[in-house]
Motif scaffolding. Structure first.
Motif, mmCIF file in Angstrom:
data_model
loop_
_atom_site.group_PDB
_atom_site.id
_atom_site.type_symbol
_atom_site.label_atom_id
_atom_site.label_comp_id
_atom_site.label_asym_id
_atom_site.label_seq_id
_atom_site.Cartn_x
_atom_site.Cartn_y
_atom_site.Cartn_z
ATOM 1 N N PHE A 21 -6.287 -0.482 19.822
ATOM 2 C CA PHE A 21 -5.441 -1.315 18.967
ATOM 3 C C PHE A 21 -5.539 -0.746 17.566
ATOM 4 N N HIS A 22 -4.383 -0.453 16.982
ATOM 5 C CA HIS A 22 -4.343 0.105 15.631
ATOM 6 C C HIS A 22 -3.203 -0.544 14.870
ATOM 7 N N GLU A 23 -3.515 -1.030 13.696
ATOM 8 C CA GLU A 23 -2.474 -1.457 12.756
ATOM 9 C C GLU A 23 -2.711 -0.690 11.477
ATOM 10 N N GLY A 24 -1.696 0.012 11.020
ATOM 11 C CA GLY A 24 -1.864 0.755 9.795
ATOM 12 C C GLY A 24 -0.680 1.634 9.467
ATOM 13 N N GLU A 25 -0.862 2.357 8.404
ATOM 14 C CA GLU A 25 0.189 3.227 7.878
ATOM 15 C C GLU A 25 0.196 4.554 8.625
ATOM 16 N N ILE A 26 1.388 5.001 8.960
ATOM 17 C CA ILE A 26 1.555 6.310 9.582
ATOM 18 C C ILE A 26 2.706 7.035 8.896
ATOM 19 N N GLU A 27 2.779 8.319 9.094
ATOM 20 C CA GLU A 27 3.880 9.141 8.601
ATOM 21 C C GLU A 27 4.839 9.362 9.761
ATOM 22 N N LEU A 28 6.077 8.935 9.590
ATOM 23 C CA LEU A 28 7.085 9.055 10.638
ATOM 24 C C LEU A 28 8.056 10.183 10.330
ATOM 25 N N ASP A 29 8.489 10.860 11.366
ATOM 26 C CA ASP A 29 9.544 11.870 11.258
ATOM 27 C C ASP A 29 10.330 11.817 12.560
ATOM 28 N N GLU A 30 11.062 10.711 12.729
ATOM 29 C CA GLU A 30 11.753 10.446 13.986
ATOM 30 C C GLU A 30 13.249 10.234 13.772
ATOM 31 N N GLY A 31 13.839 11.058 12.950
ATOM 32 C CA GLY A 31 15.267 10.937 12.695
ATOM 33 C C GLY A 31 15.541 10.342 11.325
ATOM 34 N N LYS A 32 16.811 10.199 11.025
ATOM 35 C CA LYS A 32 17.282 9.809 9.696
ATOM 36 C C LYS A 32 16.661 8.511 9.175
ATOM 37 N N PHE A 33 16.543 7.493 9.999
ATOM 38 C CA PHE A 33 16.099 6.190 9.523
ATOM 39 C C PHE A 33 14.620 5.901 9.774
ATOM 40 N N GLY A 65 0.802 -1.212 0.000
ATOM 41 C CA GLY A 65 0.000 0.000 0.000
ATOM 42 C C GLY A 65 0.837 1.266 0.000
ATOM 43 N N ILE A 66 2.139 1.134 0.172
ATOM 44 C CA ILE A 66 3.029 2.287 0.131
ATOM 45 C C ILE A 66 3.744 2.243 -1.218
ATOM 46 N N PRO A 67 3.408 3.150 -2.119
ATOM 47 C CA PRO A 67 4.032 3.125 -3.442
ATOM 48 C C PRO A 67 5.551 3.198 -3.361
ATOM 49 N N GLU A 68 6.216 2.504 -4.286
ATOM 50 C CA GLU A 68 7.681 2.445 -4.301
ATOM 51 C C GLU A 68 8.334 3.819 -4.418
ATOM 52 N N ASN A 69 7.679 4.776 -5.079
ATOM 53 C CA ASN A 69 8.285 6.086 -5.281
ATOM 54 C C ASN A 69 8.115 7.013 -4.079
ATOM 55 N N GLU A 70 7.415 6.567 -3.041
ATOM 56 C CA GLU A 70 7.218 7.407 -1.857
ATOM 57 C C GLU A 70 8.258 7.085 -0.804
ATOM 58 N N SER A 71 8.571 8.102 -0.019
ATOM 59 C CA SER A 71 9.488 7.898 1.091
ATOM 60 C C SER A 71 8.851 6.944 2.079
ATOM 61 N N ARG A 72 9.599 5.916 2.479
ATOM 62 C CA ARG A 72 9.045 4.956 3.426
ATOM 63 C C ARG A 72 10.073 4.617 4.487
ATOM 64 N N SER A 73 9.556 4.306 5.632
ATOM 65 C CA SER A 73 10.381 3.844 6.734
ATOM 66 C C SER A 73 9.962 2.420 7.044
ATOM 67 N N ARG A 74 10.847 1.495 6.832
ATOM 68 C CA ARG A 74 10.527 0.099 7.099
ATOM 69 C C ARG A 74 10.931 -0.300 8.511
ATOM 70 N N GLY A 75 11.577 0.599 9.231
ATOM 71 C CA GLY A 75 12.045 0.222 10.555
ATOM 72 C C GLY A 75 13.198 -0.744 10.436
#
Length: 93
Positions: free
Chosen positions: A65-77, A30-40
């Motif tokens: 309880f939540h499982e889903g996509e979020i936008e992260l901004d918690e440092g470089k990785f 669900g996260i397009p390849e061209n978008e910035s993603r954080s896989r952890g």
């Protein structure tokens, strides 16, 4: 590794004790390849599914309880979209 910690939480927390959790989930679709993603982490032992979380915390009542996509901004990785599991649960035994 994490499953050992979950087991310890079950033993250490008294009835009414609360767990607040956030971890990366296996789901990344669900996260397009061209978008910035954080896989952890790439360590599969540190990725979670709803089924294993619910099994590990059988003695707990889930308030949230939540499982889903979020936008992260918690440092470089941890920047971009990521798929997480978040929950708040109270020990009931």
């Amino acid at each position: 590794m994490c499953k050992e910690y979950f087991s310890q939480l079950n033993q250490l927390l008294k009835k009414g004790g609360t767990v607040i959790f956030e971890g990366f989930a296996f789901q990344t679709s669900g996260i397009p390849e061209n978008e910035s993603r954080s896989r952890g982490t790439q360590n599969r032992e540190m990725l979670f599914s709803e089924e294993e979380i619910r099994a590990a915390f059988q003695e707990f009542d889930f308030q949230e309880f939540h499982e889903g996509e979020i936008e992260l901004d918690e440092g470089k990785f941890h920047k971009g979209k990521g798929w997480v599991i978040r929950f708040v649960a109270e020990k009931n035994h």
